[in-house]
Enzyme design. Structure first.
Site, PDB file in Angstrom:
ATOM      1  N   TRP A   1      -2.920  -2.687  -1.542  1.00  0.00           N
ATOM      2  CA  TRP A   1      -2.477  -4.041  -1.864  1.00  0.00           C
ATOM      3  C   TRP A   1      -3.179  -4.928  -0.836  1.00  0.00           C
ATOM      4  CZ3 TRP A   1       0.623  -7.862   0.605  1.00  0.00           C
ATOM      5  CH2 TRP A   1       1.123  -8.851  -0.249  1.00  0.00           C
TER       6      TRP A   1
ATOM      7  N   LYS B   1       6.546  -4.199  -4.106  1.00  0.00           N
ATOM      8  CA  LYS B   1       7.973  -3.875  -4.107  1.00  0.00           C
ATOM      9  C   LYS B   1       8.553  -3.910  -2.696  1.00  0.00           C
ATOM     10  CE  LYS B   1      11.900  -2.686  -5.797  1.00  0.00           C
ATOM     11  NZ  LYS B   1      12.654  -3.853  -6.317  1.00  0.00           N
TER      12      LYS B   1
ATOM     13  N   HIS C   1      18.895 -37.163  -5.693  1.00  0.00           N
ATOM     14  CA  HIS C   1      18.186 -37.474  -4.451  1.00  0.00           C
ATOM     15  C   HIS C   1      16.698 -37.134  -4.548  1.00  0.00           C
ATOM     16  CE1 HIS C   1      21.941 -38.453  -2.518  1.00  0.00           C
ATOM     17  NE2 HIS C   1      22.454 -37.318  -2.971  1.00  0.00           N
TER      18      HIS C   1
ATOM     19  N   GLU D   1      18.396 -17.506  -7.326  1.00  0.00           N
ATOM     20  CA  GLU D   1      17.967 -16.162  -7.731  1.00  0.00           C
ATOM     21  C   GLU D   1      17.400 -16.203  -9.159  1.00  0.00           C
ATOM     22  OE1 GLU D   1      17.231 -13.538  -6.419  1.00  0.00           O
ATOM     23  OE2 GLU D   1      17.397 -11.989  -7.944  1.00  0.00           O
TER      24      GLU D   1
ATOM     25  N   ASN E   1      -1.751   2.159   5.857  1.00  0.00           N
ATOM     26  CA  ASN E   1      -0.851   1.055   5.481  1.00  0.00           C
ATOM     27  C   ASN E   1      -0.549   0.274   6.753  1.00  0.00           C
ATOM     28  OD1 ASN E   1      -0.708   2.275   3.023  1.00  0.00           O
ATOM     29  ND2 ASN E   1       1.446   2.882   3.182  1.00  0.00           N
ATOM     30  N   GLY E   2      -0.411  -1.043   6.624  1.00  0.00           N
ATOM     31  CA  GLY E   2      -0.074  -1.851   7.801  1.00  0.00           C
ATOM     32  C   GLY E   2      -1.176  -2.853   8.098  1.00  0.00           C
TER      33      GLY E   2
ATOM     34  N   LYS F   1      13.598 -15.099 -10.137  1.00  0.00           N
ATOM     35  CA  LYS F   1      13.295 -14.087 -11.165  1.00  0.00           C
ATOM     36  C   LYS F   1      12.311 -14.649 -12.176  1.00  0.00           C
ATOM     37  CE  LYS F   1      14.341 -11.216  -9.631  1.00  0.00           C
ATOM     38  NZ  LYS F   1      15.177 -10.899  -8.521  1.00  0.00           N
TER      39      LYS F   1
ATOM     40  N   CYS G   1       0.823  -1.212   0.000  1.00  0.00           N
ATOM     41  CA  CYS G   1       0.000   0.000   0.000  1.00  0.00           C
ATOM     42  C   CYS G   1       0.856   1.261   0.000  1.00  0.00           C
ATOM     43  CB  CYS G   1      -0.868   0.023   1.245  1.00  0.00           C
ATOM     44  SG  CYS G   1      -1.893  -1.425   1.422  1.00  0.00           S
TER      45      CYS G   1
ATOM     46  N   ARG H   1       5.222   0.096  -6.188  1.00  0.00           N
ATOM     47  CA  ARG H   1       5.197  -0.704  -4.961  1.00  0.00           C
ATOM     48  C   ARG H   1       4.266  -1.906  -5.096  1.00  0.00           C
ATOM     49  NH1 ARG H   1       6.489   2.760  -0.202  1.00  0.00           N
ATOM     50  NH2 ARG H   1       5.084   1.501   1.039  1.00  0.00           N
TER      51      ARG H   1
ATOM     52  N   GLU I   1       8.800 -15.168 -10.653  1.00  0.00           N
ATOM     53  CA  GLU I   1       8.222 -13.896 -10.234  1.00  0.00           C
ATOM     54  C   GLU I   1       7.615 -13.106 -11.403  1.00  0.00           C
ATOM     55  OE1 GLU I   1      11.329 -11.434  -8.637  1.00  0.00           O
ATOM     56  OE2 GLU I   1       9.954 -10.379  -7.323  1.00  0.00           O
TER      57      GLU I   1
HETATM   58  O1  M6R Z   1      13.444  -4.665   0.083  1.00  0.00           O
HETATM   59  P1  M6R Z   1      13.981  -6.032   0.441  1.00  0.00           P
HETATM   60  O2  M6R Z   1      15.292  -6.319  -0.229  1.00  0.00           O
HETATM   61  O3  M6R Z   1      14.038  -6.250   1.920  1.00  0.00           O
HETATM   62  O4  M6R Z   1      12.918  -7.038  -0.147  1.00  0.00           O
HETATM   63  C1  M6R Z   1      13.019  -8.407   0.065  1.00  0.00           C
HETATM   64  C2  M6R Z   1      12.178  -9.185  -0.906  1.00  0.00           C
HETATM   65  O5  M6R Z   1      10.829  -8.861  -0.761  1.00  0.00           O
HETATM   66  C3  M6R Z   1      12.591  -8.909  -2.357  1.00  0.00           C
HETATM   67  O6  M6R Z   1      13.938  -9.170  -2.557  1.00  0.00           O
HETATM   68  C4  M6R Z   1      11.778  -9.785  -3.326  1.00  0.00           C
HETATM   69  O7  M6R Z   1      12.101 -11.122  -3.154  1.00  0.00           O
HETATM   70  C5  M6R Z   1      12.027  -9.325  -4.760  1.00  0.00           C
HETATM   71  N1  M6R Z   1      10.795  -8.924  -5.348  1.00  0.00           N
HETATM   72  C6  M6R Z   1      12.606 -10.368  -5.629  1.00  0.00           C
HETATM   73  O8  M6R Z   1      12.852  -9.903  -6.912  1.00  0.00           O
END
Ligand code: M6R
Length: 609
Positions: free
Chosen positions: A74, A604, A505, A482, A99-100, A486, A2, A27, A489
C-alpha cells in the site's frame, strides 16, 4: 495497509504465499510480489493491481521453492508501480519485504548511493536491502549484517529477508508493525496478520518490538537486538477459516452488516449476569483501577473515534464523569495536560492503528491514569499495551468500511458506562432498565435489517449525487458523522455531517434542490428542535431523507422521504440508527459500482502514521 507472508517448508511454498496474500487482500493494497530461492538464485515476480495479476504472471512462468517471502504493498513512498512493489533486492543476493516507514531513508539512501549502490525504486524499503548487502561486504555474516542494518533504521518496521547465502533460513524483525510466526509440522511461517496463516496453522507466536527471528524448516530462534535469546509464548489463533469467507453474500461489508445481531450476542456473552454488567469483564483488577478514576479520556481514529463521541454522552450523563474524546493523530502531538485520575480508553477494531498506539504510549509517558483497550483483535499490539481490555467479539472484520466493529464498540462503551455509573450511584433499577435495552439489541437490529429492500430503492436517488449532508443532534450527531464517513468511504460521494443546530451558521448555504440531506431523527428530547432545522432545509428546496420512528415526521414538508424505524429505546438508539445508514452507503456504492470491500486509497489497518 501492507501485508507480509513468508514460509520455509519441505513442500513448495509458492501456493502458500499466494493463498496468504489473498487472505491479506482485505487490508488494502495496490501491488503485490513474491521472492523465492532457486538453487543459488533469487527469483521474483511482482505485479500492480489485484493478486490475480500476480497469479497470471506465475501461470506464464511458474516459480517453485521451499522458501519464500511475499508482500502486498500500500504505497507510502513512491507510486504504485511494479518497480516499487516488494520484494526489493540488493545485488541479487538479498531480498526483503517491509511494512512500516523508514524515517531516515533519504539519508541512508544518499550514503549508499555514494558507496556505489544503484536504486531501482523510490521506496524506503530498498535501502534496507542495500544496507544489509553493504554490511555483508564489510565482512559480517548474514545475521550480523541484518542486525547492523536494523540498528541504523529510524522508524517502524516488520521486515522479512531471504538470501541464497543461507538458503534454508528466513530472517525477520519487528519494531512498531505487527509480525507473527506460524508454527507448522516441520515448517514455519511468518505473517503480518494471523488471517494470512489460517489455511496452514493455528499455532502462532506474536513477536514483540525488538524481536529478531530466524526460521528454518525445523528450528526457530528468537533474539533481541543485542543477539540475546528471548522466549515467546505460543498461542492458538481462534480465527476460523469460515469466519473470513464471504459465503452467500456479495461483499464482506454486506455480510458484516448482517452479522451484527450475532456480533452483539457474542460481545454480550459472559458479561451480564442477573441484570447487571460484570465489572470483572474488563479484567481482574478493573474494580481497583476504576475506583480511583475521576475522568475518562477516549482516544481513537475514524469510525472508532465516532464510537468514542457517542460514549461521551453516555459517560457524562449517566456516570457523571467528565469525558474528553480525541482523534489519536491529534492527541499524540498536542502536548495535553496529563490527568493521573483519567481512565484512558482506546478504541480500535484492529488494535494496530499506529496513531492510536502512539497516543496510548504518550498518555503513559505523560502520566495519565490506567488504560483500557476496547478492541476486536486479540493479542493485537493495543491489547498487549493496555492495563485493562474488553474485547469486542465481532469476529474478523474484512471490509475496509467498519460496521460490526462499530456497533460492538458502542455496546462495549455502554457496558463500560454502566459499570462506571454504578460506582457513582446509579440505582439497580436504572441499571436493570439499561441491561434490558441492551439485551433487546439483537432483536432490534434484526428489525432494522428488514429495511434493506426499501433502503436499496432509496439508494437509487443518490446515484447521480456528488454531495450529501448528514444531520443529527445530541448523541445522534456522531451517528450522522459515521453515516457520512461510510458514504464517502465506499461510494466516493462527498459527504459532511453537521449537528443540525449548526446549519444556519454556514452549511445552509450549500442547500439547494440538488442536495440530499439525510437526518437521523429519533423520538428524543431534541426531535422537535431537529424538525425546525429540517424546515430550514425544506424552505431552501433541499431533498430530505429522514430516519425517524414514525412517518408523522412527514407533515409540513414538501420533499421528504421518511424511513420508519419504529419505536426504539432511547439509550440504545445510536446503535440502532447506525444500521440503516450502513445499508444506505452499501446500496449507493453498489449502484455506483465501486470496490465496496476495498475502496480506493484506503487500508483496513492503518499501521503507519
Ligand atoms: O482499526 P481501527 O478501529 O483503529 O481503525 C481506525 C480507522 O482507520 C477506521 O475506523 C476507519 O475509519 C474505517 N475504515 C472506517 O470505516
Amino acid at each position: 495497509m501492507c501485508g507480509i507472508i513468508g514460509a520455509v517448508a519441505v513442500r513448495d511454498v509458492v501456493p502458500i504465499l499466494i493463498e496468504g496474500l489473498k487472505r491479506l487482500e482485505y487490508r488494502g493494497y495496490d501491488s503485490s510480489g513474491l521472492a523465492t530461492i532457486n538453487g543459488e538464485q533469487l527469483e521474483r515476480k511482482r505485479a500492480v493491481g489485484k493478486i490475480s495479476k500476480l497469479e497470471a504472471k506465475l501461470k506464464k512462468k511458474s516459480l517453485s521453492s521451499k522458501i519464500g517471502i511475499a508482500h502486498t504493498r500500500w504505497a507510502t513512498h513512491g507510486k504504485a508501480n511494479q518497480a516499487n512493489a516488494h520484494p526489493h533486492f540488493s545485488k541479487d543476493n538479498i531480498a526483503v519485504v517491509h511494512n512500516g516507514i523508514i524515517e531516515n531513508h533519504s539519508k541512508l539512501r544518499e550514503t549508499l548511493e555514494k558507496a556505489g549502490y544503484e536504486f531501482s525504486s523510490d521506496t524506503d524499503t530498498e535501502v534496507i536491502a542495500h544496507q544489509i548487502h553493504y554490511h555483508l561486504k564489510q565482512g559480517k555474516n548474514l545475521y550480523a549484517a541484518f542486525l547492523a542494518s536494523l540498528a541504523m533504521i529510524e522508524g517502524t518496521y516488520a521486515i522479512a529477508m531471504i538470501s541464497p547465502l543461507m538458503p534454508d533460513s528466513l530472517f525477520a524483525a519487528r519494531r512498531g508493525s505487527p509480525l507473527i510466526v506460524g508454527i507448522g509440522v516441520g515448517e514455519y511461517f511468518l505473517a503480518s496478520d494471523a488471517a494470512a496463516l489460517i489455511s496452514v496453522t493455528q499455532r502462532v507466536i506474536y513477536l514483540e518490538d525488538g524481536d529478531i527471528v530466524e526460521l528454518q524448516r525445523d528450528n526457530m530462534t528468537i533474539t533481541d537486538m543485542a543477539g540475546n535469546p528471548v522466549e515467546r509464548i505460543e498461542h492458538i489463533s481462534k480465527l476460523q477459516a469460515d469466519a473470513v469467507e464471504r459465503g452467500e453474500y456479495r461483499h464482506y461489508m454486506q455480510k458484516e452488516i448482517f452479522e451484527q445481531p450475532q456480533a452483539i450476542i457474542d460481545t454480550l456473552e459472559g458479561r451480564i449476569h442477573n441484570g447487571r454488567v460484570l465489572e470483572a469483564a474488563f479484567g481482574p483488577n478493573a474494580g481497583e483501577l476504576f475506583s480511583k478514576i475521576e475522568a475518562v479520556q477516549i482516544i481513537a481514529c475514524g469510525t472508532s473515534y465516532h464510537a468514542g463521541m457517542v460514549a461521551r454522552y453516555w459517560i457524562e450523563s449517566l456516570a457523571k464523569l467528565p469525558c474528553t474524546v480525541e482523534i489519536a493523530s491529534e492527541f499524540r502531538y498536542r502536548k495535553p495536560l496529563p490527568n493521573p485520575k483519567a481512565l484512558v480508553v482506546t478504541l480500535s477494531q484492529s488494535g494496530e492503528t499506529a496513531d492510536t498506539l502512539a497516543a496510548l504510549a504518550e498518555t503513559k509517558r505523560l502520566g495519565f491514569g490506567p488504560s483500557l483497550a476496547i478492541c476486536n483483535v486479540p493479542e493485537s499490539s493495543l491489547v498487549r499495551a493496555s492495563d485493562l481490555v474488553l474485547m469486542t467479539h465481532a469476529g474478523p472484520e474484512i471490509g475496509v468500511a467498519s460496521t460490526k466493529a462499530f456497533t460492538t464498540q458502542l455496546l462495549s462503551l455502554l457496558m463500560l458506562t454502566v459499570v462506571l455509573a454504578r460506582r457513582r450511584g446509579m440505582t439497580a433499577e436504572t441499571e436493570n432498565q439499561i441491561v434490558t435495552a441492551i439485551q433487546s439489541l439483537p432483536r432490534q437490529i434484526e428489525k432494522m435489517l428488514t429495511l434493506n429492500d426499501s433502503i436499496e430503492k432509496l439508494a437509487e436517488q443518490f446515484a447521480d449525487k456528488h454531495n450529501a449532508l448528514f444531520l443529527g443532534r445530541g448523541i445522534h450527531y456522531p451517528i450522522a458523522m459515521e453515516g457520512a464517513l461510510k458514504l464517502k468511504e465506499i461510494s466516493y460521494i462527498h459527504a459532511e455531517a453537521y449537528p443540525a443546530g449548526e446549519l444556519k451558521h454556514g452549511p445552509l448555504a450549500l442547500v439547494d434542490d440538488k442536495m440530499p440531506v439525510i437526518a437521523v431523527a429519533p423520538n428524543d428530547d431534541l426531535q422537535e428542535k431537529l424538525k425546525s432545522n429540517l424546515q430550514e432545509v425544506n424552505a431552501r428546496g433541499g431533498q430530505l431523507f429522514v430516519f425517524a420512528n414514525h412517518s408523522s415526521m412527514k407533515q409540513g414538508f414538501d420533499y421528504i422521504n421518511v424511513i420508519e424505524t419504529g419505536e426504539v429505546d432511547e439509550i440504545i438508539s445510536p446503535i440502532i440508527y447506525t444500521i440503516p445508514l450502513q445499508l444506505l452507503s452499501y446500496h449507493v456504492a453498489l449502484i455506483k459500482g465501486t470496490d465496496v470491500d476495498q475502496p480506493r486509497n484506503l487500508a483496513k489497518a492503518v499501521t503507519v502514521e
